[in-house]
Write a protein that holds these residues in place. Structure first.
Motif, PDB file in Angstrom:
ATOM      1  N   VAL A   1       0.834  -1.208   0.000  1.00 54.48           N
ATOM      2  CA  VAL A   1       0.000   0.000   0.000  1.00 54.48           C
ATOM      3  C   VAL A   1       0.864   1.251   0.000  1.00 54.48           C
ATOM      4  O   VAL A   1       0.555   2.248  -0.673  1.00 54.48           O
ATOM      5  CB  VAL A   1      -0.948  -0.009   1.216  1.00 54.48           C
ATOM      6  CG1 VAL A   1      -1.754   1.285   1.278  1.00 54.48           C
ATOM      7  CG2 VAL A   1      -1.883  -1.204   1.157  1.00 54.48           C
ATOM      8  N   LEU A   2       1.984   1.214   0.730  1.00 58.39           N
ATOM      9  CA  LEU A   2       2.870   2.377   0.799  1.00 58.39           C
ATOM     10  C   LEU A   2       3.572   2.640  -0.532  1.00 58.39           C
ATOM     11  O   LEU A   2       3.676   3.792  -0.970  1.00 58.39           O
ATOM     12  CB  LEU A   2       3.914   2.174   1.900  1.00 58.39           C
ATOM     13  CG  LEU A   2       3.431   2.248   3.345  1.00 58.39           C
ATOM     14  CD1 LEU A   2       4.532   1.793   4.298  1.00 58.39           C
ATOM     15  CD2 LEU A   2       2.995   3.667   3.689  1.00 58.39           C
TER      16      LEU A   2
ATOM     17  N   PRO B   1       0.230   2.737  -3.788  1.00 56.29           N
ATOM     18  CA  PRO B   1      -1.097   3.068  -3.236  1.00 56.29           C
ATOM     19  C   PRO B   1      -2.202   3.083  -4.272  1.00 56.29           C
ATOM     20  O   PRO B   1      -3.366   2.844  -3.946  1.00 56.29           O
ATOM     21  CB  PRO B   1      -0.879   4.469  -2.638  1.00 56.29           C
ATOM     22  CG  PRO B   1       0.276   5.027  -3.405  1.00 56.29           C
ATOM     23  CD  PRO B   1       1.163   3.863  -3.722  1.00 56.29           C
TER      24      PRO B   1
ATOM     25  N   HIS C   1      -4.209  -0.165  -4.549  1.00 62.25           N
ATOM     26  CA  HIS C   1      -5.023  -0.596  -3.407  1.00 62.25           C
ATOM     27  C   HIS C   1      -6.501  -0.454  -3.756  1.00 62.25           C
ATOM     28  O   HIS C   1      -7.024   0.658  -3.885  1.00 62.25           O
ATOM     29  CB  HIS C   1      -4.680   0.252  -2.180  1.00 62.25           C
ATOM     30  CG  HIS C   1      -5.432  -0.145  -0.944  1.00 62.25           C
ATOM     31  ND1 HIS C   1      -5.439  -1.432  -0.456  1.00 62.25           N
ATOM     32  CD2 HIS C   1      -6.197   0.586  -0.093  1.00 62.25           C
ATOM     33  CE1 HIS C   1      -6.170  -1.478   0.637  1.00 62.25           C
ATOM     34  NE2 HIS C   1      -6.649  -0.270   0.881  1.00 62.25           N
TER      35      HIS C   1
ATOM     36  N   TRP D   1     -10.231   2.764   2.478  1.00 59.30           N
ATOM     37  CA  TRP D   1      -9.143   3.394   3.224  1.00 59.30           C
ATOM     38  C   TRP D   1      -9.544   3.709   4.655  1.00 59.30           C
ATOM     39  O   TRP D   1      -8.797   4.383   5.379  1.00 59.30           O
ATOM     40  CB  TRP D   1      -8.693   4.673   2.523  1.00 59.30           C
ATOM     41  CG  TRP D   1      -8.000   4.414   1.227  1.00 59.30           C
ATOM     42  CD1 TRP D   1      -8.584   4.247   0.008  1.00 59.30           C
ATOM     43  CD2 TRP D   1      -6.593   4.284   1.014  1.00 59.30           C
ATOM     44  NE1 TRP D   1      -7.633   4.024  -0.956  1.00 59.30           N
ATOM     45  CE2 TRP D   1      -6.400   4.044  -0.378  1.00 59.30           C
ATOM     46  CE3 TRP D   1      -5.475   4.349   1.845  1.00 59.30           C
ATOM     47  CZ2 TRP D   1      -5.141   3.880  -0.935  1.00 59.30           C
ATOM     48  CZ3 TRP D   1      -4.218   4.189   1.288  1.00 59.30           C
ATOM     49  CH2 TRP D   1      -4.055   3.949  -0.076  1.00 59.30           C
TER      50      TRP D   1
ATOM     51  N   ASN E   1      -5.411  -0.831   7.185  1.00 59.45           N
ATOM     52  CA  ASN E   1      -5.449   0.628   7.221  1.00 59.45           C
ATOM     53  C   ASN E   1      -5.092   1.206   8.585  1.00 59.45           C
ATOM     54  O   ASN E   1      -5.056   2.438   8.734  1.00 59.45           O
ATOM     55  CB  ASN E   1      -6.842   1.127   6.818  1.00 59.45           C
ATOM     56  CG  ASN E   1      -7.171   0.795   5.378  1.00 59.45           C
ATOM     57  OD1 ASN E   1      -6.341   0.952   4.489  1.00 59.45           O
ATOM     58  ND2 ASN E   1      -8.381   0.316   5.134  1.00 59.45           N
TER      59      ASN E   1
ATOM     60  N   CYS F   1       4.100   8.524  -4.732  1.00 57.63           N
ATOM     61  CA  CYS F   1       3.400   7.420  -4.070  1.00 57.63           C
ATOM     62  C   CYS F   1       3.130   7.738  -2.605  1.00 57.63           C
ATOM     63  O   CYS F   1       2.032   7.472  -2.080  1.00 57.63           O
ATOM     64  CB  CYS F   1       4.216   6.135  -4.193  1.00 57.63           C
ATOM     65  SG  CYS F   1       4.326   5.482  -5.865  1.00 57.63           S
ATOM     66  N   THR F   2       4.107   8.317  -1.928  1.00 58.52           N
ATOM     67  CA  THR F   2       3.911   8.675  -0.518  1.00 58.52           C
ATOM     68  C   THR F   2       2.857   9.767  -0.376  1.00 58.52           C
ATOM     69  O   THR F   2       2.041   9.737   0.539  1.00 58.52           O
ATOM     70  CB  THR F   2       5.238   9.143   0.096  1.00 58.52           C
ATOM     71  OG1 THR F   2       6.212   8.102  -0.028  1.00 58.52           O
ATOM     72  CG2 THR F   2       5.056   9.488   1.570  1.00 58.52           C
TER      73      THR F   2
ATOM     74  N   PHE G   1      -0.510   8.140  -0.766  1.00 56.79           N
ATOM     75  CA  PHE G   1      -0.851   7.381   0.433  1.00 56.79           C
ATOM     76  C   PHE G   1      -1.309   8.307   1.564  1.00 56.79           C
ATOM     77  O   PHE G   1      -2.320   8.038   2.230  1.00 56.79           O
ATOM     78  CB  PHE G   1       0.347   6.556   0.889  1.00 56.79           C
ATOM     79  CG  PHE G   1       0.187   5.956   2.259  1.00 56.79           C
ATOM     80  CD1 PHE G   1      -0.574   4.812   2.450  1.00 56.79           C
ATOM     81  CD2 PHE G   1       0.783   6.548   3.365  1.00 56.79           C
ATOM     82  CE1 PHE G   1      -0.738   4.272   3.710  1.00 56.79           C
ATOM     83  CE2 PHE G   1       0.626   6.009   4.632  1.00 56.79           C
ATOM     84  CZ  PHE G   1      -0.136   4.870   4.803  1.00 56.79           C
TER      85      PHE G   1
ATOM     86  N   THR H   1      -5.034   8.391   3.115  1.00 54.34           N
ATOM     87  CA  THR H   1      -5.173   8.010   4.514  1.00 54.34           C
ATOM     88  C   THR H   1      -5.702   9.162   5.359  1.00 54.34           C
ATOM     89  O   THR H   1      -6.558   8.974   6.219  1.00 54.34           O
ATOM     90  CB  THR H   1      -3.818   7.541   5.082  1.00 54.34           C
ATOM     91  OG1 THR H   1      -3.307   6.501   4.255  1.00 54.34           O
ATOM     92  CG2 THR H   1      -3.977   7.027   6.496  1.00 54.34           C
TER      93      THR H   1
END
Length: 267
Positions: A82-83, A86, A89, A93, A114, A217-218, A221, A225
């Motif tokens: 997921v990290l 993402p 996924h 969430w 999650n 990507c971060t 995420f 989140t």
């Protein structure tokens, strides 16, 4: 010739030793017992309320530290997916809840992908220090001072991310997130930094592709989140939806300077 004088008359003992007052002792005993009982009850009330206050605030801001380390191998693998990817996924969430003691509580990370954890952020932080130190050693720049500087840089970056996210939460008035939740979320970016540095060690030019990719990507995420934290209340979302989106974009954009600062160890 001599005149005999008699000894003075003896003084009664009753006049020398005071007689006890049964009524005074009774009232004194009752009074002292009443005072002791009152002070004891008042003290227990003060201490009890203080203890409840401390426990309620600890549970509010720190939650249960053991909760964040309830992980297993499967959780770690799925969380890393997921990290690092993402956008792949397909599930929701939001966090899963369960009834505990008559109220709803969040499930532990081992049961919910999650849920935030501290295992991955701490392991990623340690891995970052090792990989960055190894990268410096490849070019002959490693030293104890350099390693200490890497640790300081990592802690400072984590702290800046934490302050940034807390400031956004306060500005949006979206409620109080537990302190360790925010610590966990702001520690996940070290995973992407480790991947970029490892790629740079294997092949230098890979680093320049992986670092911006890991930033994106971060950012995705964190945005995905944080939406359930910032948009927890429908009314708050409807009232400040534009501000929420701006802050979300700011969180994602802030990953670029922080990533490049942390990853500035590849020659």
């Amino acid at each position: 010739m001599f005149e005999h004088r008699g000894s003075p008359s003896a003084i009664p003992m009753s006049t020398m030793i005071p007689q006890p007052n049964p009524f005074g002792d009774a009232f004194a005993g009752a009074g002292s017992g009443f005072i002791r009982g009152g002070l004891s009850a008042y003290g227990e009330k003060i201490l009890g309320s203080g203890s409840d206050y401390v426990q309620s605030n600890i549970s509010r801001y720190f939650s249960d530290p053991q909760y964040y380390f309830q992980v297993n191998g499967q959780y770690v693998r799925n969380k890393l997916k997921v990290l690092l990817f993402p956008f792949l996924h397909r599930g929701h969430w939001t966090r899963m809840t369960e009834p505990v003691g008559g109220r709803l509580s969040y499930k532990a990370p081992i049961y919910d992908i999650n849920a935030p954890d501290l295992y991955i952020p701490l392991m990623s932080f340690g891995t970052y220090v090792l990989l960055a130190g190894f990268s410096l050693g490849l070019v002959g720049r490693f030293s104890p001072e350099a390693l200490s500087l890497l640790v300081t840089k990592g802690v400072l970056s984590w702290f800046v991310q934490f302050l940034l996210l807390k400031a956004i939460l306060y500005s949006l008035r979206s409620g109080e997130a537990p302190l360790l939740d925010v610590v966990a979320y702001t520690g996940y970016p070290f995973t992407g930094v480790c991947v970029a540095i490892l790629g740079g060690i294997l092949w230098r030019y890979t680093y320049y592709f992986l670092l911006p990719w890991m930033c994106i990507c971060t950012g995705i995420f964190l945005v995905k989140t944080m939406k359930r934290v910032l948009f927890a209340e429908v009314r708050s979302y409807a009232k400040h939806s534009k501000r929420h989106h701006y802050f979300m974009l700011f969180i994602a954009a802030a990953q670029f300077p922080l990533f490049f600062w942390l990853g500035n160890v590849i020659p």
